[in-house]
Scaffold this motif. Structure first.
Motif, mmCIF file in Angstrom:
data_model
loop_
_atom_site.group_PDB
_atom_site.id
_atom_site.type_symbol
_atom_site.label_atom_id
_atom_site.label_comp_id
_atom_site.label_asym_id
_atom_site.label_seq_id
_atom_site.Cartn_x
_atom_site.Cartn_y
_atom_site.Cartn_z
ATOM 1 N N VAL A 78 8.465 10.791 -4.853
ATOM 2 C CA VAL A 78 8.030 9.915 -3.748
ATOM 3 C C VAL A 78 6.505 9.857 -3.696
ATOM 4 N N GLN A 79 5.856 11.010 -3.735
ATOM 5 C CA GLN A 79 4.399 11.026 -3.639
ATOM 6 C C GLN A 79 3.753 10.357 -4.852
ATOM 7 N N GLY A 80 4.343 10.546 -6.027
ATOM 8 C CA GLY A 80 3.819 9.884 -7.219
ATOM 9 C C GLY A 80 3.915 8.368 -7.133
ATOM 10 N N VAL A 81 5.068 7.869 -6.684
ATOM 11 C CA VAL A 81 5.232 6.421 -6.544
ATOM 12 C C VAL A 81 4.311 5.888 -5.451
ATOM 13 N N LYS A 82 4.157 6.623 -4.351
ATOM 14 C CA LYS A 82 3.235 6.187 -3.287
ATOM 15 C C LYS A 82 1.822 6.009 -3.837
ATOM 16 N N GLN A 83 1.396 6.948 -4.694
ATOM 17 C CA GLN A 83 0.057 6.858 -5.287
ATOM 18 C C GLN A 83 -0.062 5.647 -6.209
ATOM 19 N N LEU A 84 0.981 5.383 -6.966
ATOM 20 C CA LEU A 84 0.958 4.256 -7.903
ATOM 21 C C LEU A 84 1.003 2.902 -7.205
ATOM 22 N N VAL A 85 1.826 2.795 -6.170
ATOM 23 C CA VAL A 85 2.054 1.499 -5.527
ATOM 24 C C VAL A 85 1.004 1.213 -4.452
ATOM 25 N N GLY A 86 0.740 2.171 -3.582
ATOM 26 C CA GLY A 86 -0.267 1.994 -2.542
ATOM 27 C C GLY A 86 0.040 0.898 -1.531
ATOM 28 N N ARG A 87 1.289 0.672 -1.239
ATOM 29 C CA ARG A 87 1.688 -0.379 -0.297
ATOM 30 C C ARG A 87 1.340 0.009 1.139
ATOM 31 N N ALA A 88 0.762 -0.927 1.870
ATOM 32 C CA ALA A 88 0.393 -0.685 3.262
ATOM 33 C C ALA A 88 1.634 -0.626 4.145
ATOM 34 N N ARG A 89 1.548 0.181 5.181
ATOM 35 C CA ARG A 89 2.646 0.284 6.147
ATOM 36 C C ARG A 89 2.603 -0.915 7.098
ATOM 37 N N PRO A 90 3.716 -1.178 7.784
ATOM 38 C CA PRO A 90 3.709 -2.244 8.793
ATOM 39 C C PRO A 90 2.646 -1.969 9.865
ATOM 40 N N LEU A 91 2.114 -3.008 10.433
ATOM 41 C CA LEU A 91 1.032 -2.861 11.418
ATOM 42 C C LEU A 91 1.494 -2.319 12.759
ATOM 43 N N ASP A 92 2.761 -2.512 13.091
ATOM 44 C CA ASP A 92 3.246 -2.099 14.408
ATOM 45 C C ASP A 92 3.956 -0.745 14.380
ATOM 46 N N MET A 93 3.458 0.185 13.575
ATOM 47 C CA MET A 93 4.058 1.498 13.420
ATOM 48 C C MET A 93 3.942 2.306 14.713
ATOM 49 N N PHE B 211 5.531 2.656 0.529
ATOM 50 C CA PHE B 211 6.566 2.583 -0.502
ATOM 51 C C PHE B 211 6.486 3.759 -1.446
ATOM 52 N N PRO B 212 7.571 4.516 -1.561
ATOM 53 C CA PRO B 212 8.875 4.487 -0.911
ATOM 54 C C PRO B 212 8.904 5.406 0.307
ATOM 55 N N LEU C 211 11.091 2.193 13.725
ATOM 56 C CA LEU C 211 9.824 2.739 14.206
ATOM 57 C C LEU C 211 8.613 2.040 13.594
ATOM 58 N N GLY C 212 8.861 1.126 12.679
ATOM 59 C CA GLY C 212 7.766 0.398 12.054
ATOM 60 C C GLY C 212 7.018 1.216 11.023
ATOM 61 N N ALA C 213 7.598 2.321 10.576
ATOM 62 C CA ALA C 213 6.936 3.168 9.582
ATOM 63 C C ALA C 213 7.132 2.639 8.173
ATOM 64 N N HIS C 214 8.178 1.820 7.983
ATOM 65 C CA HIS C 214 8.500 1.324 6.646
ATOM 66 C C HIS C 214 9.079 -0.081 6.702
ATOM 67 N N TRP C 215 8.951 -0.762 5.589
ATOM 68 C CA TRP C 215 9.673 -2.000 5.338
ATOM 69 C C TRP C 215 11.054 -1.586 4.842
ATOM 70 N N ILE C 216 12.039 -2.442 4.964
ATOM 71 C CA ILE C 216 13.399 -2.100 4.531
ATOM 72 C C ILE C 216 13.440 -1.776 3.036
ATOM 73 N N THR C 217 12.635 -2.437 2.244
ATOM 74 C CA THR C 217 12.608 -2.139 0.808
ATOM 75 C C THR C 217 12.076 -0.738 0.531
ATOM 76 N N ASP C 218 11.222 -0.225 1.401
ATOM 77 C CA ASP C 218 10.730 1.149 1.259
ATOM 78 C C ASP C 218 11.867 2.144 1.419
ATOM 79 N N THR C 219 12.729 1.878 2.405
ATOM 80 C CA THR C 219 13.841 2.802 2.656
ATOM 81 C C THR C 219 14.898 2.703 1.556
ATOM 82 N N LEU C 220 15.108 1.508 1.035
ATOM 83 C CA LEU C 220 16.046 1.356 -0.076
ATOM 84 C C LEU C 220 15.530 2.098 -1.320
ATOM 85 N N ALA C 221 14.254 1.968 -1.598
ATOM 86 C CA ALA C 221 13.665 2.668 -2.742
ATOM 87 C C ALA C 221 13.719 4.179 -2.547
#
Length: 173
Positions: A63-78, A87-88, A129-139
């Motif tokens: 998870v931490q490795g993919v987070k470093q590679l992807v760097g996707r921003a979290r939703p604004l209303d977290m 992600f992920p 909770l706005g911490a993730h996009w649905i694709t983040d949770t699927l991944a």
């Protein structure tokens, strides 16, 4: 009219905060891994303890490795404070890893059912909770499942031998 998410007293909001607490931080990174390993050792299942720790450790690293590679921003209303990168989802990866490991170790249908429900609740609450996009949770779910299966492939034979051994013949106290 207010939505369920805007009501601070909604049961769904409370469940979401409980899942947030259980799926991250000290609970997820220390207490669950070490507590689970200790429970396996105390019940004379040392290979299961190794499988548990290996799976949870590899899942967190992936998870931490993919987070470093992807760097996707979290939703604004977290609504919760979280680490970098959306992600992920580490919470759902952890839930999926736990579900698969327990399902494989104990081989009971009800454990699989509870495990799948736990993954779904974790994924839903992380998005709620706005911490993730649905694709983040699927991944995150896919990472957790895949890591647990890959670790099982490496430890499957000794794990099966441990499961089939009569209780009195398992490793000494």
């Amino acid at each position: 009219m207010t939505s369920v998410r805007e009501s601070p007293n909604s049961i769904l909001m409370h469940i979401s905060f409980v899942m947030n607490f259980l799926g991250g931080g000290l609970i997820a990174w220390v207490i669950i891994p070490l507590g689970g390993a200790a429970a396996f050792v105390l019940t004379r299942k040392p290979v299961a303890a190794i499988y548990w720790l290996l799976s949870l450790g590899l899942s967190a690293a992936a998870v931490q490795g993919v987070k470093q590679l992807v760097g996707r921003a979290r939703p604004l209303d977290m609504l919760v404070v979280s680490d970098h990168g959306s992600f992920p989802s580490g919470h759902t990866a952890n839930a999926a890893t736990i579900a698969v490991v327990l399902g494989i170790v104990f081989r009971r249908t009800w454990i699989w059912v509870v495990g799948v429900l736990g993954i779904v609740v974790m994924a839903f609450t992380r998005t709620y909770l706005g911490a993730h996009w649905i694709t983040d949770t699927l991944a995150g779910t896919l990472i957790g499942v895949c890591v647990a299966v890959i670790a099982w492939a490496a430890l499957g034979v000794p794990l099966l031998k441990e499961q089939l051994r009569p209780r009195h013949q398992r490793s000494p106290r």
